[in-house]
Design a protein around this motif. Structure first.
Motif, PDB file in Angstrom:
ATOM      1  N   ALA A  94     -13.855   0.000   7.941  1.00 38.20           N
ATOM      2  CA  ALA A  94     -14.963   0.736   7.697  1.00 38.20           C
ATOM      3  C   ALA A  94     -14.514   2.144   7.037  1.00 38.20           C
ATOM      4  CB  ALA A  94     -15.624   1.263   8.870  1.00 38.20           C
ATOM      5  N   THR A  95     -13.255   2.424   7.174  1.00 38.88           N
ATOM      6  CA  THR A  95     -12.660   3.910   6.873  1.00 38.88           C
ATOM      7  C   THR A  95     -11.090   3.393   5.951  1.00 38.88           C
ATOM      8  OG1 THR A  95     -11.597   4.231   9.007  1.00 38.88           O
ATOM      9  CG2 THR A  95     -13.617   5.262   8.415  1.00 38.88           C
ATOM     10  N   PRO A  96     -11.348   2.827   4.874  1.00 39.09           N
ATOM     11  CA  PRO A  96     -10.294   2.442   4.064  1.00 39.09           C
ATOM     12  C   PRO A  96      -9.455   3.756   3.642  1.00 39.09           C
ATOM     13  CG  PRO A  96     -11.938   2.141   2.913  1.00 39.09           C
ATOM     14  CD  PRO A  96     -12.577   2.292   4.059  1.00 39.09           C
ATOM     15  N   LYS A  97      -7.931   3.411   3.624  1.00 35.12           N
ATOM     16  CA  LYS A  97      -7.130   4.628   3.379  1.00 35.12           C
ATOM     17  C   LYS A  97      -6.496   4.352   1.953  1.00 35.12           C
ATOM     18  CE  LYS A  97      -4.456   6.193   6.497  1.00 35.12           C
ATOM     19  NZ  LYS A  97      -4.567   7.719   6.423  1.00 35.12           N
ATOM     20  N   ALA A  98      -6.056   5.357   1.496  1.00 31.23           N
ATOM     21  CA  ALA A  98      -5.223   5.221   0.101  1.00 31.23           C
ATOM     22  C   ALA A  98      -3.831   4.522   0.299  1.00 31.23           C
ATOM     23  CB  ALA A  98      -5.206   6.470  -0.807  1.00 31.23           C
ATOM     24  N   SER A  99      -3.322   5.078   1.625  1.00 33.58           N
ATOM     25  CA  SER A  99      -1.987   4.655   1.858  1.00 33.58           C
ATOM     26  C   SER A  99      -1.642   4.802   3.277  1.00 33.58           C
ATOM     27  CB  SER A  99      -0.992   5.496   1.142  1.00 33.58           C
ATOM     28  OG  SER A  99      -0.908   6.676   1.594  1.00 33.58           O
ATOM     29  N   TYR A 100      -0.904   3.916   3.604  1.00 33.54           N
ATOM     30  CA  TYR A 100      -0.326   4.033   5.472  1.00 33.54           C
ATOM     31  C   TYR A 100       1.071   4.254   5.339  1.00 33.54           C
ATOM     32  CZ  TYR A 100      -5.079   1.814   6.159  1.00 33.54           C
ATOM     33  OH  TYR A 100      -6.425   1.646   6.401  1.00 33.54           O
ATOM     34  N   THR A 101       1.368   5.016   6.304  1.00 30.71           N
ATOM     35  CA  THR A 101       2.945   5.253   6.635  1.00 30.71           C
ATOM     36  C   THR A 101       3.138   4.343   7.712  1.00 30.71           C
ATOM     37  OG1 THR A 101       2.169   6.786   8.608  1.00 30.71           O
ATOM     38  CG2 THR A 101       2.581   7.756   6.175  1.00 30.71           C
ATOM     39  N   GLY A 102       4.449   3.924   7.717  1.00 26.95           N
ATOM     40  CA  GLY A 102       4.930   3.121   8.824  1.00 26.95           C
ATOM     41  C   GLY A 102       4.585   3.593  10.137  1.00 26.95           C
ATOM     42  N   ASP A 103       4.591   4.835  10.610  1.00 26.26           N
ATOM     43  CA  ASP A 103       4.143   5.313  11.657  1.00 26.26           C
ATOM     44  C   ASP A 103       2.843   4.919  12.241  1.00 26.26           C
ATOM     45  OD1 ASP A 103       6.438   6.390  12.382  1.00 26.26           O
ATOM     46  OD2 ASP A 103       6.038   8.491  11.872  1.00 26.26           O
TER      47      ASP A 103
END
Length: 419
Positions: A94-103
């Motif tokens: 529902a809340t897609p992000k532009a990028s994800y960190t490893g953490d």
């Protein structure tokens, strides 16, 4: 296990299962002479036999048509379980992000796993040049276990997409269970229960779940019954997640958003290439059976995989695997396969035989091979083993067929009638 150590066993094993994206980034297979002798190199440089034994790559009777089409689940007697419907459809985040960190990936994974203690986190975010993944050691009170999830894209309708959700042939890859499901949105999900070492030289179990959507989103979950896939003692009888929980984890809504955040390679193909029309594997198997010497009984055989076939025979002294590739237009690998010691027949056909250790690692397994190449590039290569599978220990001193018999099979004029 540092995240940036690309030579580590874990990196090699886990990322290999993530698909062609990693191969393009530097993890490509290197073709050596034994691989060519054992399997042949098809158009596209796919090592037929070596990849058939991989968890993701296998010879299967379960075929997904274009990922958006029907999932064909024919019956079989290899112990495989197949399910066509009834699986949950993953829902986009529902809340897609532009990028994800490893953490962030570690945090999502720990939140989705059952309660317990977590340690040894490893991860790579979506902005890295290699596909993202996250791994933790999870202890639910019954023993530590490594759990990992990886992400990439596959081209819808491609061979890679199809192979990702196939159950491998048990003769080539021993395992305990494999279930393939088609979800209501056309996605395919494979739950696989096997071993880190198919030859069972250690008791480390490897269970995986692979989800491929019609858009080509690929989520791969892996778990072991040890704190690491290699080099760690078994800490529990089975991995912590049951097949049902593996399914739930692989289809979690958040993961599709992670795949969508992976930067798109502008050079990546946008349509699956037409599959080369090879020689029907069923016809190859039938021809091979017709050429076997008297006194051997066929106890198992392969399905209709293009260009390749195998039979398992028993001459009363134990099972013996016999595999064969029939390939046109192979002149480009002549120098790699046929050196100065090769025999050249009166019609120009080149012949070479080998006696070598089996390449898969089964204890005491040997591989005897006859390789032939006609002047127009038509290649027939046939190998026999002193076991019913390359992955299991030797069950007899020598293969059921001699190199002379293998040579006669490879040189038979019957192969020309197939291609």
């Amino acid at each position: 296990m540092p995240v940036d150590n690309h030579d580590h066993d874990h990196q090699d094993r886990f990322e290999e299962r993530l698909g062609e994206a990693l191969h393009q980034a530097g993890g490509a297979y290197e073709t050596d002479r034994r691989a060519l002798v054992a399997a042949g190199e098809t158009r596209g440089h796919r090592l037929l036999l070596r990849r058939r034994a991989a968890v993701v790559a296998g010879v299967a009777s379960v075929a997904l048509v274009g990922l958006g089409g029907a999932l064909l689940v024919p019956g079989g007697d290899d112990g495989r379980q197949s399910v066509a419907t009834g699986a949950k459809t993953p829902v986009a985040s529902a809340t897609p992000k532009a990028s994800y960190t490893g953490d962030e990936l570690i945090g999502i994974l720990e939140k989705l796993l059952p309660r317990g203690e977590f340690s040894s986190p490893q991860a790579r975010g979506t902005d890295d040049r290699l596909p993202p993944y996250a791994q933790v050691v999870h202890d639910d009170g019954k023993g530590k276990a490594a759990v990992a999830v990886g992400f990439d894209r596959v081209l819808p309708g491609s061979e890679q997409a199809r192979q990702t959700v196939e159950c491998p042939d048990k003769v080539l890859t021993p395992y305990d269970g494999c279930v393939v499901s088609r979800l209501s949105d056309g996605s395919a999900l494979r739950i696989f229960q096997g071993y880190e070492y198919p030859d069972r030289r250690a008791d480390t179990k490897l269970w995986t779940a692979d989800l491929v959507t019609p858009k080509g989103q690929h989520v791969s979950v892996s778990e072991w019954n040890a704190a690491a896939e290699k080099g760690a003692p078994v800490s529990r009888a089975e991995p912590p997640l049951s097949p049902a929980r593996l399914r739930t984890l692989a289809t979690a809504a958040a993961w599709l958003g992670v795949v969508d955040a992976i930067p798109v390679d502008p050079k990546a193909p946008t349509a699956a290439p037409a599959q080369p029309s090879g020689i029907d594997g069923g016809a190859i198997a039938s021809t091979l059976v017709s050429l076997l010497p008297k006194g051997v009984k066929v106890v198992a055989r392969s399905g209709p995989d293009s260009g390749y076939a195998y039979v398992v025979v028993d001459d009363g002294k134990g099972r013996s695997l016999v595999q064969i590739n029939v390939q046109p237009n192979m002149s480009d690998v002549e120098d790699q396969l046929f050196g100065a010691g090769a025999e050249t027949l009166a019609d120009g056909t080149k012949v070479v035989t080998h006696k070598e250790p089996g390449e898969k690692g089964g204890a005491g397994v040997v591989m005897w091979t006859a390789d032939t190449l006609r002047t127009d590039g038509f290649r027939v290569v046939v190998s026999a083993f002193n076991s019913g599978s390359q992955e299991t220990a030797a069950t007899r001193d020598a293969p059921a067929l001699t190199t002379k018999q293998l040579r006669a099979i490879a040189l038979s004029a019957k192969w020309r009638g197939l291609g």
